[in-house]
Design a protein around this motif. Structure first.
Motif, PDB file in Angstrom:
ATOM      1  N   PHE A 497      52.137  45.874   0.909  1.00 16.86           N
ATOM      2  CA  PHE A 497      52.097  47.102   0.997  1.00 16.86           C
ATOM      3  C   PHE A 497      53.197  47.981   0.834  1.00 16.86           C
ATOM      4  O   PHE A 497      53.321  49.004   0.453  1.00 16.86           O
ATOM      5  N   VAL A 498      54.281  47.519   1.231  1.00 19.95           N
ATOM      6  CA  VAL A 498      55.686  48.023   0.568  1.00 19.95           C
ATOM      7  C   VAL A 498      55.915  48.043  -0.917  1.00 19.95           C
ATOM      8  O   VAL A 498      56.105  49.357  -1.335  1.00 19.95           O
ATOM      9  N   LEU A 499      55.320  47.056  -1.564  1.00 22.27           N
ATOM     10  CA  LEU A 499      55.522  47.045  -2.890  1.00 22.27           C
ATOM     11  C   LEU A 499      54.527  48.266  -3.671  1.00 22.27           C
ATOM     12  O   LEU A 499      54.882  49.042  -4.561  1.00 22.27           O
ATOM     13  N   CYS A 500      53.473  48.232  -3.384  1.00 24.22           N
ATOM     14  CA  CYS A 500      52.406  49.215  -3.691  1.00 24.22           C
ATOM     15  C   CYS A 500      52.605  50.717  -3.349  1.00 24.22           C
ATOM     16  O   CYS A 500      52.530  51.567  -4.328  1.00 24.22           O
ATOM     17  N   HIS A 501      53.147  50.700  -2.004  1.00 29.54           N
ATOM     18  CA  HIS A 501      53.609  52.269  -1.635  1.00 29.54           C
ATOM     19  C   HIS A 501      55.003  52.772  -2.271  1.00 29.54           C
ATOM     20  O   HIS A 501      54.953  53.964  -2.807  1.00 29.54           O
ATOM     21  N   ARG A 502      55.782  51.796  -2.663  1.00 33.35           N
ATOM     22  CA  ARG A 502      57.038  52.270  -3.621  1.00 33.35           C
ATOM     23  C   ARG A 502      56.881  52.777  -4.769  1.00 33.35           C
ATOM     24  O   ARG A 502      57.259  53.589  -5.528  1.00 33.35           O
ATOM     25  N   PHE A 503      56.098  51.472  -5.459  1.00 38.06           N
ATOM     26  CA  PHE A 503      55.784  51.387  -7.031  1.00 38.06           C
ATOM     27  C   PHE A 503      54.480  51.702  -7.647  1.00 38.06           C
ATOM     28  O   PHE A 503      54.372  51.923  -8.696  1.00 38.06           O
ATOM     29  N   GLY A 504      53.602  51.662  -6.811  1.00 32.62           N
ATOM     30  CA  GLY A 504      52.058  51.729  -7.123  1.00 32.62           C
ATOM     31  C   GLY A 504      51.806  50.522  -7.920  1.00 32.62           C
ATOM     32  O   GLY A 504      52.434  49.577  -7.761  1.00 32.62           O
ATOM     33  N   GLY A 505      50.469  50.431  -8.282  1.00 26.76           N
ATOM     34  CA  GLY A 505      49.892  49.111  -8.908  1.00 26.76           C
ATOM     35  C   GLY A 505      49.052  48.330  -8.102  1.00 26.76           C
ATOM     36  O   GLY A 505      48.591  48.825  -7.003  1.00 26.76           O
ATOM     37  N   ILE A 506      48.942  47.022  -8.646  1.00 31.48           N
ATOM     38  CA  ILE A 506      48.046  46.085  -7.866  1.00 31.48           C
ATOM     39  C   ILE A 506      48.832  44.700  -7.449  1.00 31.48           C
ATOM     40  O   ILE A 506      49.553  44.253  -8.222  1.00 31.48           O
ATOM     41  N   TYR A 507      48.492  44.653  -6.102  1.00 29.32           N
ATOM     42  CA  TYR A 507      49.507  43.239  -5.718  1.00 29.32           C
ATOM     43  C   TYR A 507      48.289  42.103  -5.580  1.00 29.32           C
ATOM     44  O   TYR A 507      47.065  42.223  -5.215  1.00 29.32           O
ATOM     45  N   LEU A 508      48.721  41.129  -6.132  1.00 25.14           N
ATOM     46  CA  LEU A 508      48.048  39.760  -6.285  1.00 25.14           C
ATOM     47  C   LEU A 508      48.803  38.590  -5.347  1.00 25.14           C
ATOM     48  O   LEU A 508      49.850  38.430  -5.514  1.00 25.14           O
ATOM     49  N   ASP A 509      47.946  37.892  -4.557  1.00 22.25           N
ATOM     50  CA  ASP A 509      48.568  36.841  -4.011  1.00 22.25           C
ATOM     51  C   ASP A 509      48.889  35.703  -5.061  1.00 22.25           C
ATOM     52  O   ASP A 509      48.144  35.698  -5.990  1.00 22.25           O
ATOM     53  N   ALA A 510      49.769  34.896  -4.640  1.00 19.13           N
ATOM     54  CA  ALA A 510      50.197  33.901  -5.813  1.00 19.13           C
ATOM     55  C   ALA A 510      49.272  32.760  -5.934  1.00 19.13           C
ATOM     56  O   ALA A 510      49.262  32.140  -7.123  1.00 19.13           O
ATOM     57  N   ASP A 511      48.341  32.557  -5.189  1.00 24.59           N
ATOM     58  CA  ASP A 511      47.078  31.595  -5.303  1.00 24.59           C
ATOM     59  C   ASP A 511      45.729  32.476  -6.271  1.00 24.59           C
ATOM     60  O   ASP A 511      44.808  32.181  -5.695  1.00 24.59           O
ATOM     61  N   THR A 512      46.228  33.299  -7.159  1.00 24.90           N
ATOM     62  CA  THR A 512      45.336  34.037  -7.900  1.00 24.90           C
ATOM     63  C   THR A 512      45.270  33.784  -9.155  1.00 24.90           C
ATOM     64  O   THR A 512      46.350  33.628  -9.924  1.00 24.90           O
ATOM     65  N   ILE A 513      44.023  33.564  -9.835  1.00 26.78           N
ATOM     66  CA  ILE A 513      44.114  33.271 -11.411  1.00 26.78           C
ATOM     67  C   ILE A 513      43.184  34.553 -11.821  1.00 26.78           C
ATOM     68  O   ILE A 513      41.987  34.654 -11.522  1.00 26.78           O
ATOM     69  N   LEU A 514      43.870  35.274 -12.855  1.00 28.53           N
ATOM     70  CA  LEU A 514      43.167  36.294 -13.420  1.00 28.53           C
ATOM     71  C   LEU A 514      41.877  35.877 -14.604  1.00 28.53           C
ATOM     72  O   LEU A 514      42.438  34.990 -15.257  1.00 28.53           O
ATOM     73  N   LEU A 515      40.878  36.349 -14.342  1.00 32.35           N
ATOM     74  CA  LEU A 515      39.639  35.803 -15.261  1.00 32.35           C
ATOM     75  C   LEU A 515      39.186  36.719 -16.104  1.00 32.35           C
ATOM     76  O   LEU A 515      38.478  36.373 -17.129  1.00 32.35           O
ATOM     77  N   ARG A 516      39.662  37.888 -16.314  1.00 31.19           N
ATOM     78  CA  ARG A 516      39.156  38.864 -17.215  1.00 31.19           C
ATOM     79  C   ARG A 516      40.204  40.210 -17.254  1.00 31.19           C
ATOM     80  O   ARG A 516      40.868  40.180 -16.356  1.00 31.19           O
ATOM     81  N   ASP A 517      39.993  41.229 -18.415  1.00 31.65           N
ATOM     82  CA  ASP A 517      40.753  42.223 -18.377  1.00 31.65           C
ATOM     83  C   ASP A 517      40.660  43.155 -17.112  1.00 31.65           C
ATOM     84  O   ASP A 517      39.313  43.236 -16.958  1.00 31.65           O
ATOM     85  N   TRP A 518      41.334  43.845 -16.607  1.00 30.60           N
ATOM     86  CA  TRP A 518      41.321  44.735 -15.586  1.00 30.60           C
ATOM     87  C   TRP A 518      41.415  46.115 -15.916  1.00 30.60           C
ATOM     88  O   TRP A 518      41.588  47.104 -15.116  1.00 30.60           O
ATOM     89  N   GLU A 519      41.321  46.466 -17.120  1.00 32.07           N
ATOM     90  CA  GLU A 519      41.051  47.735 -17.634  1.00 32.07           C
ATOM     91  C   GLU A 519      40.339  48.826 -16.834  1.00 32.07           C
ATOM     92  O   GLU A 519      40.697  49.874 -16.470  1.00 32.07           O
TER      93      GLU A 519
END
Length: 759
Positions: A497-519
C-alpha cells in the motif's frame, strides 16, 4: 382379487426379500438422475414380518412411500456432504463464526462522499456499477470515465416527496469501441500484442467471471483467451455468444468532453425534521470504531483530469505510471528470478528491439524490485545501498538482471521502512507512536521492542548477545515450511500500500508469475485487488492503486486508527464498513489465481487446465497429469489468466535437476557460481551424513549404505548429477526452462518476438 403367491418385479428383488425376511430393514436400489452407471442403495422398513395378505396389500401402496423416503435420504446426504466440503480452517479463522468483527470506521458520511466524488471526477471509476446507497448522494453527479448516457434520475413528477438518494452517475466520457483481437493468416503462430491504449472492461469481466454468481473459472478463461486474441488463430467456431466476449475497448480520440451539469435544484443532504423533532444525525447508519474520535474533515487535492489514452501527447501517462512493484527480504533466490523472467517473457519491454522508437504509442512498463536486505525488523546500515548492489553482483540469480540490456526496464531499489512511512503525508507525523507494534497482521501483533531493548542493553554493557538466525526476528526469507519468515510477510502487507500510494502502479507478490501482457489492465484506471477464493474478501497479492489517491488517503488514515493493520482481511473490513468496496474492485480469482478454487474443493466438476488439487501440484505434478507440462508447455498453462500465484513454497526449487540460472554463455559465470554453490551444499550435507554414519557405526553393527552405483560420498555431488531429469517434467520446471530459452535466444517470447542483444 388378491393372491397368496408372492409377486416380484425382478429376481433380484425376490432374493433380497428372502435374505431380509426376518430383518426390520431391507435395501432398495434406486436410479440416480444423470448417473447411468450407478444406483443409490438405501435401507427401508421391511414388511416381511407381517402376514402375507397384509404385505400384498401394502405392496400396492409402497411406491409413493419409498419415493418419499429416498428423497429425504438424498436431501440429508447432500446437506452433510456440502457441510464437510465447505468447511475450511483458515476460512473459519477469519469469518469469526457468529461473532461479528468490531467496526473500523473513522470517517463521517460527508468525508466518504468527498472520497467518492474525488475518485469519480479523476476518472478512477470507469464502471457503470451503482454507488452504494449508504453513501447518501442527494445531488446528481457525472462520470468522465464512462460513455455518455442520459441521467438515471427520474423526472420530478415520478419521484416521491422528500430527499432522493442518487446512486447512478451520468456518463460524459468518450465512446468505447470494442475490439475483435485475433491473429490473421499467415501470422497465426503467436498472438498479437494488445492495442496500445486499450482498456479492459472489468464490468464485462465480472459478468462472465464472478464466482459469487456461479461463474466457472474454466468459462472465464475461455472468454479472456478469445477476447484477448490468445487463441493464436486457432479459434474453434462457436455460436453468436462469442461476440459477447469482446471485453477490450479503445476510447474515442477526444481532448475535451462536454460536461454539462444537470439543471436541478440542489436538495439538502437529509430531510428537514418536523417542528419539535430532534435534528437527524447526518451519520445515521454508520458505525464508528469504538474508542476513537471521528477523523477531521478530509483534505484532498484537486481531482485529476481524465483523458483517453489516444488524447495524451506522450505514450505514457505521467499520472498513471506503469510500474510493477515487488518486495523481497533476504538473499535473492530463484523466486524473484522467475518473476522477473516472466516479466521479460510477457510484457512489451522492447528488449526485442535494437532501439526503442521515439514515436511509438507503446508505454514501456518497468519492474521495480524493492529489497529489504536484512531481517524485517532490522534498521538498514549507512552503507546498505552499496552493500545491496555488491550482493546482487555476486548472486547468480540476481546478477543477470544487472546487464545493460535490462537497465531501462528492471530496477533494484532499497527498502527503508522509516523513509517509506515518512513519505506518506497522511501518517508521517503519527506512525512512530505505533512503531513498537508495526508488525500487525489481522490484530495479531509481533512485538520487536523487547528484543531491541535486550540487544541495546548488552551493547551498552560491553557484552555480546548470541542471535539465533532462525529466530522469528532474525529470519531473512523462508527456508522451509517450519521456518516461515512471518515478519517479512507482515511487512510486505503494509509495503504494497505504501508503494502504490507513493509511486502508483501495480504491486505483485513475489510468488507471482506473469502469463500475458497487462496493457489493457493498465488502461483501466480504477483500483483493484482480487477475491480471496470463496470468501468475499480481498487478496492483495495483486494490488493496483493510483498515486496520491483519495482512496489511499482513506486507507492510511483508517489503518492508523486500527493499529496500522494491512492484512487483506482487515482491509476488506475497512472498505466494507465505509461502503467504498467498489472503489477497490474485487476481481475474480480466475484473472490472477486460477487454481485457488480447485484447491479449496470448488468447481472440481469442471476445472480449468491444468487441474491442480493443491498448490504443490505446480512443483510436483501428479503422475496422472504429468504428461501435460512437457506436451502443452507455456501455451497450456491457465491460458487467459494474467498471472499465476503459487502461494509461497519459497523453499521448493522450481527445477531441482537444474537449480541454477541456465541462461547460456553470456551469463556463464553466474551459472558456474550457482553450480559450485550446489556442490558445496551437497558436500556439507554429505559431511553431516558421514558424521552420523560414523557415530552410528561405532555403536550399532547395522550401518546405512550408499546408494547403488556410488562408491564414495564424493560421487553423490558429482557435477553430472545436476542434469539428471525426471522422466516427466513438472509445470514449474517447464515454465522456468521456457523463460530461460527466450533469454538464450533459442525461442521467441509468447508474442513471437526474439530478444535482441545488440544495443
Amino acid at each position: 382379487m388378491t393372491s397368496d403367491l408372492p409377486s416380484h418385479s425382478s429376481a433380484v428383488e425376490e432374493k433380497l426379500e428372502r435374505q431380509h425376511r426376518h430383518s426390520w430393514t431391507r435395501p432398495v436400489s434406486l436410479s440416480i438422475p444423470g448417473v447411468r452407471t450407478r444406483r443409490l442403495r438405501i435401507l427401508v422398513p421391511n414388511a416381511g414380518p407381517f402376514n402375507t395378505l397384509r404385505v400384498n396389500r401394502m405392496r400396492r401402496k409402497r411406491g409413493p412411500l419409498l419415493v418419499a423416503l429416498a428423497c429425504l435420504a438424498v436431501f440429508f446426504t447432500v446437506i452433510l456432504v456440502s457441510k464437510s466440503f465447505g468447511r475450511s480452517d483458515w476460512g473459519d479463522q477469519w469469518q469469526g463464526g457468529s461473532t461479528p468483527e468490531p467496526p473500523t470506521l473513522v470517517f463521517k458520511r460527508r468525508d466518504l462522499q468527498k472520497i467518492w466524488k474525488w475518485e469519480i471526477a479523476s476518472g478512477h471509476y470507469p464502471s457503470r456499477q451503482s454507488v452504494p446507497v449508504e453513501i447518501g448522494f442527494t445531488e446528481p453527479f457525472v462520470n468522465p470515465a464512462t460513455p455518455q448516457q442520459p441521467t438515471a434520475l427520474k423526472p420530478s413528477r415520478f419521484r416521491s416527496p422528500g430527499v432522493q438518494i442518487v446512486t447512478e452517475g451520468r456518463g460524459v466520457g468518450a465512446k468505447r469501441r470494442y475490439l475483435d483481437i485475433q491473429s490473421h493468416p499467415p501470422n497465426v503462430a503467436y498472438p498479437p500484442r494488445p492495442v496500445p491504449g486499450s482498456v479492459a472492461d472489468l464490468d464485462h469481466v465480472m459478468k462472465h467471471c464472478d464466482f459469487g454468481k456461479g461463474k466457472y473459472v474454466r468459462d472465464c478463461l475461455e472468454m479472456l483467451r478469445l477476447g484477448g486474441g490468445l487463441d493464436n488463430g486457432e479459434r474453434i467456431r462457436r455460436d453468436s455468444k462469442t461476440m459477447d466476449w469482446r471485453y477490450i475497448y479503445v476510447e474515442a480520440n477526444s481532448t475535451s468532453m462536454d460536461i454539462e451539469e444537470p439543471e436541478q435544484e440542489q436538495a439538502p443532504l437529509y430531510r428537514r425534521p418536523a417542528p419539535g423533532r430532534k435534528v437527524d444525525d447526518p451519520n445515521d447508519g454508520l458505525v464508528k470504531k469504538k474508542g476513537v474520535d471521528w477523523e477531521a474533515s478530509v483534505s484532498l487535492p484537486e481531482p485529476l483530469t481524465h483523458r483517453p489514452a489516444q488524447s495524451i501527447p506522450t505514450a505514457c501517462d505521467p499520472e498513471n505510471p506503469r510500474v510493477f512493484h515487488m518486495f523481497w527480504t533476504g538473499p535473492f533466490t530463484d523466486k524473484p528470478y522467475l518473476a522477473i523472467m516472466s516479466f521479460l517473457f510477457s510484457q512489451n519491454t522492447g528488449i526485442h528491439l535494437r532501439e526503442w522508437p521515439s514515436d511509438t504509442r507503446v508505454c514501456r512498463p518497468q519492474f521495480w524490485l524493492w529489497i529489504n536486505p536484512g531481517p524485517a525488523a532490522a534498521v538498514p546500515n549507512p552503507t546498505a545501498l552499496h552493500d545491496m548492489f555488491e550482493q546482487l553482483k555476486g548472486n547468480p540469480w540476481a546478477s543477470p538482471f544487472l546487464h545493460p540490456r535490462f537497465k531501462h526496464v528492471i530496477q533494484f531499489r532499497l527498502w527503508n521502512t522509516t523513509e517509506q512511512l515518512d513519505g506518506i503525508a497522511e501518517i508521517k507525523d503519527e506512525w512512530r507512536e505505533l512503531q513498537d507494534s508495526l508488525f500487525n497482521s489481522g490484530g495479531h501483533i509481533i512485538s520487536v521492542k523487547k528484543a531491541v531493548t535486550i540487544t541495546t542493553s548488552a551493547a551498552e554493557n560491553g557484552t555480546s548477545t548470541k542471535t539465533d538466525d532462525d529466530d522469528i526476528l532474525n529470519r531473512t526469507g523462508s527456508k522451509s515450511s517450519s521456518s516461515y519468515d512471518r515478519l517479512s510477510v507482515i511487512l510486505s502487507d503494509m509495503a504494497r500500500f505504501v508503494l502504490c500510494h507513493r509511486f502508483g502502479g501495480i504491486y505483485l507478490d513475489a510468488d507471482t508469475i506473469l502469463l500475458r501482457d497487462w496493457e489493457e489492465l493498465w488502461g483501466w484506471k480504477g483500483a483493484f485487488a482480487y477475491r480471496w477464493s470463496r470468501l468475499e474478501n480481498y487478496n492483495t497479492a495483486v494490488l493496483r492503486m493510483n498515486k496520491g489517491s483519495a482512496l489511499g488517503t482513506f486507507l492510511f488514515r483508517t489503518a492508523l486508527k486500527n493499529g496500522l493493520d494491512f492484512h487483506p482481511m482487515t482491509v476488506s473490513r475497512y472498505t466494507k464498513d465505509a461502503s467504498l468496496e467498489p472503489l477497490l474492485l474485487r476481481l475474480p480469482d480466475a484473472l490472477f489465481d486460477a487454481a485457488w478454487l480447485n484447491t479449496e474443493n470448488y468447481q472440481r466438476d469442471r476445472p480449468p487446465q491444468p487441474y491442480f488439487t493443491e498448490f504443490g501440484d505446480f512443483f510436483n505434478t501428479p503422475a496422472v497429469n504429468s504428461a501435460a507440462p512437457h506436451a502443452l508447455g507455456f501455451h497450456g498453462f491457465f491460458r487467459g489468466s494474467y498471472s499465476y500465484h503459487f502461494h509461497n513454497f519459497w523453499w521448493q526449487p522450481f527445477d531441482p535437476a537444474r537449480n541454477f540460472p541456465d541462461l547460456g554463455p553470456r551469463f556463464k559465470a553466474g551459472e558456474e557460481l550457482a553450480r559450485a554453490n550446489l556442490r558445496r551444499e551437497k558436500a556439507a550435507s554429505l559431511a553431516a551424513q558421514t558424521q552420523t554414519h560414523t557415530r552410528h557405526a561405532a555403536n550399532d553393527p547395522i550401518t546405512s549404505e550408499l546408494p547403488e552405483g556410488k562408491h564414495s560420498y564424493n560421487d553423490l555431488y558429482d557435477d553430472n548429477d545436476l542434469e539428471v531429469d525426471k522422466t516427466d517434467l513438472d509445470w514449474s520446471a517447464v515454465l522456468k526452462r521456457t523463460f530461460e530459452a527466450y533469454i538464450r535466444g533459442e525461442r521467441p517470447n509468447m508474442y513471437g518476438e526474439w530478444i535482441e542483444w545488440r544495443i
